[in-house]
Write an enzyme that holds these catalytic residues in place. Structure first.
Site, PDB file in Angstrom:
ATOM      1  N   CYS A  16       0.853  -1.186   0.000  1.00  9.30           N
ATOM      2  CA  CYS A  16       0.000   0.000   0.000  1.00  9.30           C
ATOM      3  C   CYS A  16       0.898   1.249   0.000  1.00  9.30           C
ATOM      4  O   CYS A  16       2.095   1.168   0.276  1.00  9.30           O
ATOM      5  CB  CYS A  16      -0.924   0.002   1.214  1.00  9.30           C
ATOM      6  SG  CYS A  16      -0.103   0.359   2.769  1.00  9.30           S
ATOM      7  N   CYS A  47       2.818   1.934   3.213  1.00  9.45           N
ATOM      8  CA  CYS A  47       3.953   1.027   3.416  1.00  9.45           C
ATOM      9  C   CYS A  47       5.107   1.416   2.508  1.00  9.45           C
ATOM     10  O   CYS A  47       6.275   1.293   2.897  1.00  9.45           O
ATOM     11  CB  CYS A  47       3.539  -0.426   3.183  1.00  9.45           C
ATOM     12  SG  CYS A  47       2.670  -1.119   4.609  1.00  9.45           S
ATOM     13  N   CYS A  95      -2.803  -4.873   1.200  1.00 12.07           N
ATOM     14  CA  CYS A  95      -1.343  -4.681   1.228  1.00 12.07           C
ATOM     15  C   CYS A  95      -0.627  -5.955   1.694  1.00 12.07           C
ATOM     16  O   CYS A  95      -1.033  -6.575   2.681  1.00 12.07           O
ATOM     17  CB  CYS A  95      -1.007  -3.520   2.156  1.00 12.07           C
ATOM     18  SG  CYS A  95       0.748  -3.303   2.420  1.00 12.07           S
ATOM     19  N   CYS A 129       1.335  -4.700   5.483  1.00 12.36           N
ATOM     20  CA  CYS A 129       0.548  -4.307   6.666  1.00 12.36           C
ATOM     21  C   CYS A 129      -0.787  -5.035   6.731  1.00 12.36           C
ATOM     22  O   CYS A 129      -1.532  -4.866   7.687  1.00 12.36           O
ATOM     23  CB  CYS A 129       0.370  -2.793   6.718  1.00 12.36           C
ATOM     24  SG  CYS A 129      -0.756  -2.152   5.471  1.00 12.36           S
ATOM     25  N   ASP A 137      -2.540 -13.517  63.816  1.00 20.66           N
ATOM     26  CA  ASP A 137      -3.303 -14.750  63.677  1.00 20.66           C
ATOM     27  C   ASP A 137      -4.783 -14.435  63.784  1.00 20.66           C
ATOM     28  O   ASP A 137      -5.182 -13.374  64.268  1.00 20.66           O
ATOM     29  CB  ASP A 137      -2.918 -15.733  64.790  1.00 20.66           C
ATOM     30  CG  ASP A 137      -1.514 -16.294  64.596  1.00 20.66           C
ATOM     31  OD1 ASP A 137      -1.001 -16.193  63.455  1.00 20.66           O
ATOM     32  OD2 ASP A 137      -0.935 -16.806  65.565  1.00 20.66           O
TER      33      ASP A 137
HETATM   34 ZN    ZN Z   1       0.612  -1.492   3.862  1.00 22.40          ZN
END
Ligand code: ZN
Length: 543
Positions: free
Chosen positions: A21, A24, A122, A125, A358
Protein backbone atom coordinates in the site's frame (compact mmCIF):
# COMPACT_ATOMS: atom_id res chain seq x y z
CA UNK A 1 5.11 16.90 -2.59
CA UNK A 2 6.46 13.74 -1.02
CA UNK A 3 9.99 14.03 0.30
CA UNK A 4 11.37 11.31 -1.96
CA UNK A 5 14.83 11.04 -3.43
CA UNK A 6 15.86 9.71 -6.78
CA UNK A 7 17.02 6.43 -5.28
CA UNK A 8 13.56 5.90 -3.81
CA UNK A 9 12.20 5.35 -7.32
CA UNK A 10 13.40 1.77 -7.27
CA UNK A 11 11.77 1.18 -3.90
CA UNK A 12 8.48 2.73 -4.97
CA UNK A 13 8.47 0.81 -8.22
CA UNK A 14 9.35 -2.51 -6.62
CA UNK A 15 6.91 -2.27 -3.77
CA UNK A 16 3.93 -0.97 -5.69
CA UNK A 17 4.27 -3.78 -8.18
CA UNK A 18 4.67 -6.31 -5.39
CA UNK A 19 1.40 -5.14 -3.83
CA UNK A 20 2.37 -2.77 -1.03
CA UNK A 21 0.00 0.00 0.00
CA UNK A 22 1.04 3.62 -0.45
CA UNK A 23 1.77 4.13 3.26
CA UNK A 24 3.95 1.03 3.42
CA UNK A 25 5.86 2.35 0.41
CA UNK A 26 6.49 5.58 2.34
CA UNK A 27 7.71 3.52 5.27
CA UNK A 28 10.20 1.65 3.11
CA UNK A 29 11.35 4.97 1.65
CA UNK A 30 12.09 5.88 5.29
CA UNK A 31 9.85 8.95 5.10
CA UNK A 32 9.70 10.20 8.67
CA UNK A 33 7.50 13.22 8.08
CA UNK A 34 4.35 12.33 10.00
CA UNK A 35 2.00 14.47 7.92
CA UNK A 36 2.86 12.42 4.83
CA UNK A 37 1.07 9.45 6.42
CA UNK A 38 -1.99 11.47 7.33
CA UNK A 39 -2.93 12.16 3.73
CA UNK A 40 -5.59 9.91 2.25
CA UNK A 41 -4.02 6.72 0.85
CA UNK A 42 -5.43 7.39 -2.58
CA UNK A 43 -3.77 10.76 -2.77
CA UNK A 44 -0.41 9.35 -1.71
CA UNK A 45 -0.73 6.55 -4.21
CA UNK A 46 -1.38 9.09 -6.97
CA UNK A 47 1.73 11.01 -5.95
CA UNK A 48 3.81 7.86 -5.90
CA UNK A 49 2.56 6.92 -9.36
CA UNK A 50 3.43 10.37 -10.64
CA UNK A 51 6.85 10.13 -9.03
CA UNK A 52 7.86 6.91 -10.77
CA UNK A 53 6.34 7.83 -14.12
CA UNK A 54 8.30 11.06 -14.14
CA UNK A 55 10.80 9.53 -16.56
CA UNK A 56 12.20 12.81 -17.74
CA UNK A 57 13.36 13.78 -14.33
CA UNK A 58 14.43 10.31 -13.43
CA UNK A 59 16.51 9.65 -16.52
CA UNK A 60 18.35 12.90 -16.23
CA UNK A 61 19.39 12.28 -12.64
CA UNK A 62 19.78 8.57 -12.37
CA UNK A 63 19.05 6.54 -15.45
CA UNK A 64 19.93 3.33 -13.66
CA UNK A 65 17.04 3.78 -11.28
CA UNK A 66 14.45 3.34 -13.98
CA UNK A 67 16.29 0.76 -16.01
CA UNK A 68 16.48 -1.44 -13.00
CA UNK A 69 12.74 -1.67 -12.66
CA UNK A 70 11.39 -4.90 -13.98
CA UNK A 71 14.79 -6.48 -14.47
CA UNK A 72 14.71 -10.21 -14.35
CA UNK A 73 16.74 -12.63 -12.31
CA UNK A 74 19.34 -13.01 -15.00
CA UNK A 75 20.59 -9.50 -14.52
CA UNK A 76 20.88 -10.09 -10.79
CA UNK A 77 22.95 -13.17 -11.36
CA UNK A 78 25.15 -11.26 -13.75
CA UNK A 79 26.09 -8.84 -11.03
CA UNK A 80 27.09 -11.46 -8.52
CA UNK A 81 30.76 -11.47 -9.41
CA UNK A 82 30.87 -7.78 -8.63
CA UNK A 83 29.77 -8.36 -5.06
CA UNK A 84 33.12 -7.20 -3.78
CA UNK A 85 32.19 -3.66 -4.71
CA UNK A 86 29.40 -3.57 -2.17
CA UNK A 87 29.82 -1.54 0.99
CA UNK A 88 31.30 -3.73 3.73
CA UNK A 89 28.22 -3.20 5.87
CA UNK A 90 26.21 -5.55 3.68
CA UNK A 91 25.88 -8.70 5.63
CA UNK A 92 23.81 -10.77 3.33
CA UNK A 93 25.08 -12.82 0.47
CA UNK A 94 23.64 -11.70 -2.80
CA UNK A 95 23.64 -15.03 -4.54
CA UNK A 96 21.28 -16.53 -1.99
CA UNK A 97 19.05 -13.50 -1.77
CA UNK A 98 18.24 -13.34 -5.45
CA UNK A 99 16.75 -16.79 -5.61
CA UNK A 100 13.06 -17.20 -6.09
CA UNK A 101 12.02 -13.65 -6.72
CA UNK A 102 8.86 -13.90 -8.71
CA UNK A 103 9.06 -10.54 -10.32
CA UNK A 104 8.73 -9.65 -13.94
CA UNK A 105 6.53 -8.05 -16.56
CA UNK A 106 3.27 -8.64 -14.75
CA UNK A 107 4.31 -6.58 -11.75
CA UNK A 108 5.45 -3.73 -13.92
CA UNK A 109 2.07 -3.56 -15.65
CA UNK A 110 0.19 -3.71 -12.43
CA UNK A 111 1.83 -0.72 -10.84
CA UNK A 112 0.59 1.50 -13.62
CA UNK A 113 -3.00 0.68 -12.85
CA UNK A 114 -4.13 2.31 -9.61
CA UNK A 115 -7.55 0.61 -9.68
CA UNK A 116 -5.89 -2.77 -9.56
CA UNK A 117 -3.80 -1.66 -6.57
CA UNK A 118 -6.86 -0.43 -4.78
CA UNK A 119 -8.54 -3.79 -4.89
CA UNK A 120 -5.60 -5.46 -3.20
CA UNK A 121 -4.87 -5.86 0.47
CA UNK A 122 -1.34 -4.68 1.23
CA UNK A 123 1.16 -7.56 1.32
CA UNK A 124 2.96 -6.11 4.36
CA UNK A 125 0.55 -4.31 6.67
CA UNK A 126 -2.31 -6.63 5.69
CA UNK A 127 -4.64 -3.69 5.32
CA UNK A 128 -3.93 -2.02 8.66
CA UNK A 129 -2.52 1.16 7.14
CA UNK A 130 -5.00 1.01 4.26
CA UNK A 131 -8.41 0.41 5.76
CA UNK A 132 -7.98 0.32 9.52
CA UNK A 133 -6.20 3.59 9.99
CA UNK A 134 -8.68 6.41 9.48
CA UNK A 135 -11.28 8.61 11.16
CA UNK A 136 -13.85 5.81 11.26
CA UNK A 137 -11.47 3.54 13.16
CA UNK A 138 -10.50 6.42 15.46
CA UNK A 139 -14.16 6.92 16.26
CA UNK A 140 -14.58 3.22 17.09
CA UNK A 141 -11.58 3.34 19.42
CA UNK A 142 -12.86 6.51 21.09
CA UNK A 143 -16.33 4.98 21.53
CA UNK A 144 -14.83 1.91 23.20
CA UNK A 145 -12.83 4.13 25.56
CA UNK A 146 -15.84 6.28 26.41
CA UNK A 147 -17.97 3.22 27.13
CA UNK A 148 -15.50 2.17 29.85
CA UNK A 149 -15.86 5.52 31.60
CA UNK A 150 -12.31 5.93 32.87
CA UNK A 151 -10.93 9.02 34.57
CA UNK A 152 -7.82 10.18 32.66
CA UNK A 153 -6.01 13.26 31.34
CA UNK A 154 -3.75 11.62 28.79
CA UNK A 155 -3.58 8.28 27.09
CA UNK A 156 -1.00 6.21 25.29
CA UNK A 157 -2.12 4.27 22.24
CA UNK A 158 -0.53 0.86 21.90
CA UNK A 159 -0.81 -1.40 18.90
CA UNK A 160 -0.42 -5.14 18.74
CA UNK A 161 0.17 -6.57 15.29
CA UNK A 162 0.07 -10.14 14.03
CA UNK A 163 3.55 -11.67 14.30
CA UNK A 164 3.59 -12.68 10.64
CA UNK A 165 3.76 -9.02 9.77
CA UNK A 166 7.45 -9.15 10.75
CA UNK A 167 8.04 -12.01 8.33
CA UNK A 168 6.33 -10.09 5.53
CA UNK A 169 8.23 -6.94 6.35
CA UNK A 170 11.49 -8.87 6.27
CA UNK A 171 10.65 -10.49 2.96
CA UNK A 172 9.84 -7.11 1.42
CA UNK A 173 13.05 -5.67 2.77
CA UNK A 174 15.09 -8.45 1.14
CA UNK A 175 13.18 -7.91 -2.06
CA UNK A 176 14.02 -4.20 -2.19
CA UNK A 177 17.48 -4.54 -0.79
CA UNK A 178 18.60 -6.83 -3.54
CA UNK A 179 17.32 -4.47 -6.14
CA UNK A 180 19.17 -1.55 -4.53
CA UNK A 181 22.25 -3.65 -4.20
CA UNK A 182 22.54 -3.64 -7.95
CA UNK A 183 23.19 0.07 -7.71
CA UNK A 184 25.46 -0.13 -4.71
CA UNK A 185 22.89 1.58 -2.54
CA UNK A 186 22.85 0.43 1.04
CA UNK A 187 19.42 -0.14 2.60
CA UNK A 188 19.37 -0.49 6.33
CA UNK A 189 16.38 -2.27 7.84
CA UNK A 190 16.49 -0.02 10.91
CA UNK A 191 15.67 3.08 8.86
CA UNK A 192 12.32 1.69 7.74
CA UNK A 193 9.42 3.28 9.60
CA UNK A 194 7.56 0.68 11.66
CA UNK A 195 3.91 -0.10 10.89
CA UNK A 196 3.14 0.75 14.52
CA UNK A 197 4.74 4.16 14.19
CA UNK A 198 2.92 5.02 10.99
CA UNK A 199 -0.36 3.80 12.49
CA UNK A 200 0.10 6.01 15.54
CA UNK A 201 1.11 9.03 13.49
CA UNK A 202 -2.19 8.81 11.67
CA UNK A 203 -4.40 7.72 14.55
CA UNK A 204 -3.20 9.63 17.62
CA UNK A 205 -4.53 12.95 16.46
CA UNK A 206 -7.79 11.44 15.24
CA UNK A 207 -8.43 9.60 18.51
CA UNK A 208 -7.53 12.72 20.50
CA UNK A 209 -10.06 14.71 18.49
CA UNK A 210 -12.79 12.12 19.11
CA UNK A 211 -12.06 12.27 22.84
CA UNK A 212 -12.49 16.04 22.88
CA UNK A 213 -8.84 16.91 22.85
CA UNK A 214 -7.44 14.51 25.46
CA UNK A 215 -3.69 14.38 24.82
CA UNK A 216 -2.52 11.17 23.17
CA UNK A 217 1.08 10.91 24.32
CA UNK A 218 3.96 8.44 24.35
CA UNK A 219 3.86 7.82 28.09
CA UNK A 220 0.75 7.78 30.25
CA UNK A 221 -0.79 5.88 33.14
CA UNK A 222 -3.72 5.10 30.87
CA UNK A 223 -3.17 2.77 27.95
CA UNK A 224 -5.55 2.02 25.12
CA UNK A 225 -4.57 -1.09 23.19
CA UNK A 226 -5.63 -1.94 19.70
CA UNK A 227 -4.94 -5.44 18.49
CA UNK A 228 -5.11 -6.84 14.99
CA UNK A 229 -5.19 -10.47 13.96
CA UNK A 230 -5.03 -12.04 10.54
CA UNK A 231 -5.83 -15.76 10.67
CA UNK A 232 -5.47 -16.13 6.91
CA UNK A 233 -1.70 -15.62 7.09
CA UNK A 234 -0.96 -17.04 10.56
CA UNK A 235 0.91 -19.91 8.92
CA UNK A 236 3.43 -17.47 7.41
CA UNK A 237 5.59 -17.80 10.54
CA UNK A 238 5.49 -21.56 10.82
CA UNK A 239 8.55 -22.30 8.68
CA UNK A 240 10.63 -20.34 11.21
CA UNK A 241 9.98 -22.96 13.89
CA UNK A 242 11.73 -25.61 11.80
CA UNK A 243 14.59 -23.24 10.96
CA UNK A 244 15.14 -21.85 14.48
CA UNK A 245 13.59 -24.29 16.95
CA UNK A 246 15.22 -22.66 20.01
CA UNK A 247 13.34 -19.42 19.41
CA UNK A 248 9.98 -21.14 19.77
CA UNK A 249 9.82 -22.81 23.15
CA UNK A 250 6.31 -23.19 24.56
CA UNK A 251 5.62 -20.95 27.56
CA UNK A 252 2.89 -21.25 30.12
CA UNK A 253 1.04 -18.04 29.48
CA UNK A 254 1.13 -17.82 25.72
CA UNK A 255 -1.41 -19.53 23.52
CA UNK A 256 0.94 -19.69 20.55
CA UNK A 257 4.72 -20.02 20.40
CA UNK A 258 4.70 -17.58 17.49
CA UNK A 259 4.92 -14.43 19.56
CA UNK A 260 6.20 -11.29 17.96
CA UNK A 261 9.34 -11.45 20.09
CA UNK A 262 10.09 -15.04 19.09
CA UNK A 263 9.57 -14.25 15.41
CA UNK A 264 11.85 -11.20 15.57
CA UNK A 265 14.51 -13.31 17.29
CA UNK A 266 14.24 -16.03 14.65
CA UNK A 267 14.50 -13.47 11.86
CA UNK A 268 17.72 -12.18 13.39
CA UNK A 269 19.16 -15.69 13.37
CA UNK A 270 17.96 -17.15 10.10
CA UNK A 271 20.19 -16.93 7.03
CA UNK A 272 18.75 -15.27 3.97
CA UNK A 273 19.19 -18.47 1.99
CA UNK A 274 17.07 -20.40 4.47
CA UNK A 275 14.53 -17.62 4.66
CA UNK A 276 14.14 -17.38 0.89
CA UNK A 277 13.84 -21.13 0.54
CA UNK A 278 10.63 -21.23 2.55
CA UNK A 279 9.18 -17.75 2.29
CA UNK A 280 7.99 -16.09 -0.90
CA UNK A 281 9.81 -12.85 -1.71
CA UNK A 282 7.97 -10.57 -2.04
CA UNK A 283 5.22 -12.04 0.16
CA UNK A 284 2.06 -13.51 -1.34
CA UNK A 285 -1.00 -11.30 -1.68
CA UNK A 286 -3.60 -11.83 1.04
CA UNK A 287 -7.31 -12.00 0.27
CA UNK A 288 -8.59 -10.42 3.47
CA UNK A 289 -7.86 -7.43 5.67
CA UNK A 290 -6.78 -7.80 9.33
CA UNK A 291 -9.52 -8.01 11.93
CA UNK A 292 -9.41 -5.46 14.72
CA UNK A 293 -9.99 -7.07 18.13
CA UNK A 294 -11.81 -5.46 21.04
CA UNK A 295 -10.13 -2.31 22.27
CA UNK A 296 -8.55 -2.89 25.68
CA UNK A 297 -8.17 -0.13 28.26
CA UNK A 298 -5.76 -0.39 31.16
CA UNK A 299 -5.10 2.15 33.87
CA UNK A 300 -1.95 1.70 35.94
CA UNK A 301 -2.51 0.66 39.52
CA UNK A 302 -3.43 3.17 42.19
CA UNK A 303 -2.29 2.53 45.76
CA UNK A 304 -4.27 3.20 48.93
CA UNK A 305 -2.91 2.85 52.43
CA UNK A 306 -4.05 3.18 56.02
CA UNK A 307 -4.06 1.39 59.36
CA UNK A 308 -6.54 -1.11 60.62
CA UNK A 309 -7.69 -2.35 63.99
CA UNK A 310 -9.10 -5.84 64.34
CA UNK A 311 -11.42 -6.35 67.28
CA UNK A 312 -12.47 -9.94 66.60
CA UNK A 313 -10.80 -13.21 67.64
CA UNK A 314 -12.49 -15.07 64.81
CA UNK A 315 -11.51 -12.97 61.83
CA UNK A 316 -8.55 -13.93 59.63
CA UNK A 317 -6.55 -11.25 57.87
CA UNK A 318 -6.98 -12.85 54.46
CA UNK A 319 -9.70 -15.24 53.25
CA UNK A 320 -9.20 -18.55 54.99
CA UNK A 321 -9.75 -21.37 52.57
CA UNK A 322 -8.74 -24.99 53.18
CA UNK A 323 -9.15 -27.53 50.39
CA UNK A 324 -11.32 -25.11 48.48
CA UNK A 325 -13.65 -24.65 51.44
CA UNK A 326 -14.11 -21.38 53.27
CA UNK A 327 -13.47 -21.58 57.02
CA UNK A 328 -14.40 -18.06 58.11
CA UNK A 329 -17.11 -15.99 56.57
CA UNK A 330 -15.02 -12.86 56.09
CA UNK A 331 -11.55 -11.37 56.51
CA UNK A 332 -9.92 -8.03 57.28
CA UNK A 333 -8.84 -7.78 53.68
CA UNK A 334 -12.31 -8.31 52.27
CA UNK A 335 -14.03 -5.94 54.71
CA UNK A 336 -11.62 -3.16 53.71
CA UNK A 337 -11.47 -4.00 50.01
CA UNK A 338 -15.15 -4.02 49.14
CA UNK A 339 -15.81 -0.27 49.54
CA UNK A 340 -12.36 0.68 48.21
CA UNK A 341 -12.77 -1.38 45.05
CA UNK A 342 -16.14 0.11 44.35
CA UNK A 343 -14.98 3.70 44.97
CA UNK A 344 -12.02 3.35 42.62
CA UNK A 345 -14.02 1.11 40.30
CA UNK A 346 -11.03 -1.22 40.20
CA UNK A 347 -11.10 -4.76 38.84
CA UNK A 348 -9.01 -6.42 41.52
CA UNK A 349 -6.55 -5.71 44.32
CA UNK A 350 -3.43 -6.91 46.11
CA UNK A 351 -3.37 -6.46 49.86
CA UNK A 352 -0.24 -6.16 51.96
CA UNK A 353 0.47 -5.15 55.52
CA UNK A 354 3.24 -4.60 57.98
CA UNK A 355 3.27 -8.13 59.41
CA UNK A 356 0.04 -9.98 60.17
CA UNK A 357 -1.82 -11.31 63.15
CA UNK A 358 -3.30 -14.75 63.68
CA UNK A 359 -7.03 -15.23 63.33
CA UNK A 360 -7.51 -15.20 67.12
CA UNK A 361 -5.33 -12.15 67.77
CA UNK A 362 -6.76 -8.65 68.00
CA UNK A 363 -4.92 -5.58 66.75
CA UNK A 364 -5.59 -2.56 68.95
CA UNK A 365 -3.95 0.82 69.53
CA UNK A 366 -3.19 2.80 66.37
CA UNK A 367 -3.59 -0.29 64.27
CA UNK A 368 -1.52 -2.07 61.67
CA UNK A 369 -0.31 -0.30 58.52
CA UNK A 370 -1.67 -1.79 55.32
CA UNK A 371 -1.61 -0.95 51.63
CA UNK A 372 -3.70 -2.02 48.69
CA UNK A 373 -2.77 -2.04 45.05
CA UNK A 374 -5.91 -1.35 43.04
CA UNK A 375 -5.64 -2.95 39.63
CA UNK A 376 -7.02 -1.22 36.57
CA UNK A 377 -8.93 1.49 38.48
CA UNK A 378 -11.48 3.43 36.46
CA UNK A 379 -11.27 6.27 38.96
CA UNK A 380 -8.00 7.50 40.39
CA UNK A 381 -8.51 11.03 41.71
CA UNK A 382 -10.48 10.75 44.91
CA UNK A 383 -10.51 13.83 47.07
CA UNK A 384 -9.57 13.81 50.73
CA UNK A 385 -13.25 14.15 51.52
CA UNK A 386 -14.11 11.13 49.38
CA UNK A 387 -11.38 9.10 51.04
CA UNK A 388 -12.81 10.05 54.41
CA UNK A 389 -16.27 8.98 53.33
CA UNK A 390 -14.89 5.69 52.07
CA UNK A 391 -13.24 5.14 55.44
CA UNK A 392 -16.55 5.78 57.15
CA UNK A 393 -18.29 3.32 54.87
CA UNK A 394 -15.73 0.67 55.85
CA UNK A 395 -16.08 1.49 59.54
CA UNK A 396 -19.87 1.42 59.42
CA UNK A 397 -19.95 -1.89 57.57
CA UNK A 398 -18.63 -3.99 60.47
CA UNK A 399 -17.75 -3.69 64.13
CA UNK A 400 -14.96 -6.25 63.69
CA UNK A 401 -12.52 -3.81 62.15
CA UNK A 402 -11.80 -0.11 62.04
CA UNK A 403 -9.67 1.81 59.55
CA UNK A 404 -7.86 5.12 59.98
CA UNK A 405 -5.51 7.33 57.96
CA UNK A 406 -6.92 6.01 54.70
CA UNK A 407 -5.15 7.81 51.83
CA UNK A 408 -3.82 7.48 48.29
CA UNK A 409 -0.07 6.82 48.22
CA UNK A 410 2.52 6.33 45.51
CA UNK A 411 3.96 2.94 44.59
CA UNK A 412 7.34 4.15 45.86
CA UNK A 413 5.94 5.28 49.21
CA UNK A 414 4.47 1.82 49.69
CA UNK A 415 7.91 0.30 50.07
CA UNK A 416 8.34 2.38 53.23
CA UNK A 417 5.98 -0.05 54.91
CA UNK A 418 8.27 -3.04 54.32
CA UNK A 419 11.49 -1.11 54.79
CA UNK A 420 13.45 -2.12 57.88
CA UNK A 421 10.50 -4.19 59.06
CA UNK A 422 12.80 -6.45 61.07
CA UNK A 423 14.17 -3.54 63.06
CA UNK A 424 10.76 -2.20 64.03
CA UNK A 425 9.22 -2.95 67.38
CA UNK A 426 5.79 -4.26 68.28
CA UNK A 427 3.93 -4.20 71.57
CA UNK A 428 1.61 -6.93 72.78
CA UNK A 429 -0.58 -7.89 75.69
CA UNK A 430 -0.99 -11.60 76.40
CA UNK A 431 -3.30 -13.33 78.89
CA UNK A 432 -1.18 -16.04 80.52
CA UNK A 433 -2.23 -19.19 82.34
CA UNK A 434 0.14 -20.87 84.77
CA UNK A 435 -0.06 -24.47 85.93
CA UNK A 436 1.30 -23.76 89.41
CA UNK A 437 -0.34 -21.20 91.60
CA UNK A 438 1.40 -17.85 91.58
CA UNK A 439 1.50 -14.83 93.89
CA UNK A 440 1.90 -11.27 92.75
CA UNK A 441 5.53 -11.29 93.91
CA UNK A 442 6.30 -14.48 91.90
CA UNK A 443 5.93 -12.56 88.67
CA UNK A 444 7.24 -9.15 89.77
CA UNK A 445 10.76 -10.02 88.56
CA UNK A 446 9.47 -10.07 84.98
CA UNK A 447 9.32 -6.26 85.02
CA UNK A 448 13.11 -6.14 85.54
CA UNK A 449 13.96 -8.15 82.42
CA UNK A 450 15.40 -5.94 79.67
CA UNK A 451 16.54 -6.84 76.13
CA UNK A 452 16.18 -10.56 76.51
CA UNK A 453 17.63 -12.38 73.53
CA UNK A 454 15.55 -15.37 72.43
CA UNK A 455 16.40 -18.14 69.92
CA UNK A 456 13.35 -19.41 68.08
CA UNK A 457 13.36 -22.44 65.83
CA UNK A 458 10.67 -22.13 63.17
CA UNK A 459 7.45 -22.91 65.09
CA UNK A 460 5.79 -26.26 64.51
CA UNK A 461 2.58 -24.52 63.46
CA UNK A 462 4.22 -22.75 60.52
CA UNK A 463 6.81 -25.40 59.64
CA UNK A 464 4.64 -26.62 56.75
CA UNK A 465 5.08 -23.31 54.93
CA UNK A 466 8.42 -21.99 56.19
CA UNK A 467 11.92 -23.40 56.12
CA UNK A 468 13.41 -24.70 59.34
CA UNK A 469 15.71 -22.06 60.76
CA UNK A 470 16.70 -20.48 64.03
CA UNK A 471 15.75 -16.83 64.44
CA UNK A 472 17.17 -14.64 67.10
CA UNK A 473 14.82 -11.97 68.37
CA UNK A 474 14.99 -9.46 71.21
CA UNK A 475 12.29 -8.90 73.79
CA UNK A 476 13.04 -5.34 74.82
CA UNK A 477 10.74 -5.03 77.81
CA UNK A 478 8.10 -6.98 79.72
CA UNK A 479 5.64 -6.22 82.49
CA UNK A 480 3.28 -8.43 84.42
CA UNK A 481 -0.17 -7.60 85.82
CA UNK A 482 -1.48 -10.16 88.34
CA UNK A 483 -5.06 -11.35 87.85
CA UNK A 484 -5.56 -14.48 89.97
CA UNK A 485 -3.43 -17.47 91.15
CA UNK A 486 -3.42 -19.00 87.64
CA UNK A 487 -3.67 -15.93 85.42
CA UNK A 488 -1.81 -12.72 84.68
CA UNK A 489 -1.45 -10.23 81.87
CA UNK A 490 1.97 -10.03 80.25
CA UNK A 491 2.90 -6.89 78.35
CA UNK A 492 5.75 -7.21 75.84
CA UNK A 493 7.68 -4.85 73.62
CA UNK A 494 9.61 -6.91 71.10
CA UNK A 495 11.54 -6.81 67.91
CA UNK A 496 9.20 -7.36 64.97
CA UNK A 497 8.96 -11.01 63.96
CA UNK A 498 9.13 -12.46 67.46
CA UNK A 499 6.83 -15.48 67.84
CA UNK A 500 4.94 -14.49 71.00
CA UNK A 501 2.89 -17.67 71.45
CA UNK A 502 6.04 -19.80 71.20
CA UNK A 503 7.88 -17.59 73.67
CA UNK A 504 5.09 -18.24 76.19
CA UNK A 505 4.58 -22.01 75.85
CA UNK A 506 8.11 -22.83 74.64
CA UNK A 507 7.03 -24.83 71.57
CA UNK A 508 8.47 -28.07 73.00
CA UNK A 509 11.74 -26.38 73.81
CA UNK A 510 12.12 -24.94 70.33
CA UNK A 511 12.12 -21.37 71.73
CA UNK A 512 14.79 -20.70 74.35
CA UNK A 513 14.58 -19.16 76.81
CA UNK A 514 10.82 -19.19 77.22
CA UNK A 515 8.30 -18.09 79.83
CA UNK A 516 7.95 -21.63 81.30
CA UNK A 517 11.66 -21.65 82.08
CA UNK A 518 11.55 -18.15 83.53
CA UNK A 519 8.57 -18.95 85.81
CA UNK A 520 9.58 -22.60 86.41
CA UNK A 521 6.07 -23.83 85.63
CA UNK A 522 4.01 -24.74 82.57
CA UNK A 523 2.51 -21.61 81.01
CA UNK A 524 0.17 -21.08 78.10
CA UNK A 525 -1.23 -18.16 76.23
CA UNK A 526 -5.00 -17.72 76.31
CA UNK A 527 -5.41 -14.43 74.49
CA UNK A 528 -3.12 -12.14 72.53
CA UNK A 529 -3.55 -8.54 71.43
CA UNK A 530 -1.24 -6.46 69.29
CA UNK A 531 -1.08 -3.09 71.08
CA UNK A 532 1.04 -1.25 68.55
CA UNK A 533 2.97 -1.74 65.34
CA UNK A 534 5.69 0.87 65.45
CA UNK A 535 5.91 1.71 61.75
CA UNK A 536 5.58 5.44 61.08
CA UNK A 537 3.82 4.93 57.77
CA UNK A 538 1.43 5.92 56.33
CA UNK A 539 1.43 9.43 57.79
CA UNK A 540 -1.38 10.10 60.22
CA UNK A 541 -4.26 12.16 58.90
CA UNK A 542 -5.57 14.69 61.40
CA UNK A 543 -9.29 14.30 62.01
ZN1 ZN B 1 0.61 -1.49 3.86
Amino acid sequence: MLPLKEKDKVIVQQLLSAGCCARCVLRFCCVSIQSAYRKPCQETLGELQAFISDTQNGSSKDPAALEAVGEDDKSHDASVPGAGEDPPSKRIKLETATEGQPEGGAGAEEQLNPKNQESHVCIVCLGILQELCDATQAMKIAEAVKAEDYEFDTLVLSVSLPAQLCVREYSCWLHVKNELRQKNVAFCKDDIIQVKEAFKWVMQGLVAKELSGVAVVTKSVFEVSVEFTHPETDADCHFLAAACPDCFKPTKNKQSVFTRMAVVKALEKISDAKFLKDCPCPPARPATVCSPQDVQCLHLSVFAAGRYNKFSRSLPQTPWVIDGERRMESSVEELIAAPVLSAFRAKAFNFSSSGREDVDVRTLGNGRPFAMELLNPHRCRLSREEMKQMQETINNSSDKIRVRDLQIVSREAMSRMKEGEEEKTKSYTALIWTQSEIQEEDIAFIDQIKDLSVDQKTPLRVLHRRALAVRQRVIHRMNARYLDPHHFYLGLKTQAGTYIKEFVHGDFGRTKPNLCELLKTETDILELDVESVDVDWPPAIPE
